[in-house]
Design a protein around this motif. Structure first.
Motif, PDB file in Angstrom:
ATOM      1  N   ILE A 103      70.116  68.091  83.405  1.00 30.47           N
ATOM      2  CA  ILE A 103      70.933  68.835  82.447  1.00 30.47           C
ATOM      3  C   ILE A 103      70.163  68.984  81.161  1.00 30.47           C
ATOM      4  N   SER A 104      70.284  70.155  80.545  1.00 27.29           N
ATOM      5  CA  SER A 104      69.572  70.420  79.311  1.00 27.29           C
ATOM      6  C   SER A 104      70.184  69.630  78.160  1.00 27.29           C
ATOM      7  N   TRP A 105      69.487  69.608  77.061  1.00 29.75           N
ATOM      8  CA  TRP A 105      69.933  68.831  75.910  1.00 29.75           C
ATOM      9  C   TRP A 105      71.279  69.298  75.412  1.00 29.75           C
ATOM     10  N   GLY A 106      71.531  70.581  75.476  1.00 26.55           N
ATOM     11  CA  GLY A 106      72.797  71.100  74.968  1.00 26.55           C
ATOM     12  C   GLY A 106      73.875  71.186  76.028  1.00 26.55           C
ATOM     13  N   ALA A 107      73.535  70.732  77.241  1.00 26.46           N
ATOM     14  CA  ALA A 107      74.473  70.742  78.375  1.00 26.46           C
ATOM     15  C   ALA A 107      74.827  72.149  78.827  1.00 26.46           C
ATOM     16  N   GLY A 108      74.113  73.149  78.344  1.00 31.65           N
ATOM     17  CA  GLY A 108      74.417  74.510  78.740  1.00 31.65           C
ATOM     18  C   GLY A 108      73.757  74.931  80.035  1.00 31.65           C
TER      19      GLY A 108
END
Length: 125
Positions: free
Chosen positions: A51-56
């Motif tokens: 998962i990316s840092w921004g959860a997007g």
């Protein structure tokens, strides 16, 4: 000192669900990718989800798409892996990982700098 501590593994039957948690301490990973990998006996460690840092943005290996969901709570510096419809072939030690530099959800384990100790997931048929 950075620590990643997994929890939530166990012995379940095929079709059951589990939720793995990974709590990070020692630094914040709110700007970095986090992921889950697994290693079955006699096999190499393989990518499961990230998962990316921004959860997007998320990424999954094909065998778990539609069954597993990765999500994170940056306020708690924690990443989760929700596993539904578990199969015997999901049996493995599951490892949490965090990147020190990468923000995108990459599958390459070499991009991850920090690792947990692993939690065993066993799925019986």
């Amino acid at each position: 000192q950075v620590q990643l501590v997994e929890s939530g593994g166990g012995l379940v039957q095929a079709g059951d669900s589990l939720r793995l948690s990974c709590a990070a301490s020692g630094r914040t990973f709110s700007s970095n990718a986090m992921g889950w990998f697994r290693q079955a006996p006699g096999k190499e460690r393989e990518f499961v989800a990230a998962i990316s840092w921004g959860a997007g943005t998320t990424a999954y290996t094909d065998s778990v798409k539609g069954r597993f969901t990765i999500f994170r709570d940056n306020a708690k510096n924690t990443v989760f892996l929700r596993m539904n419809s578990l199969k015997p072939e999901d049996t493995a030690v599951y490892y949490c990982a965090a990147s020190g530099t990468v923000g995108a959800p990459v599958a390459d384990l070499r991009q991850y700098d920090y690792w947990g100790q692993g939690t065993q997931v066993t799925v019986s048929s």
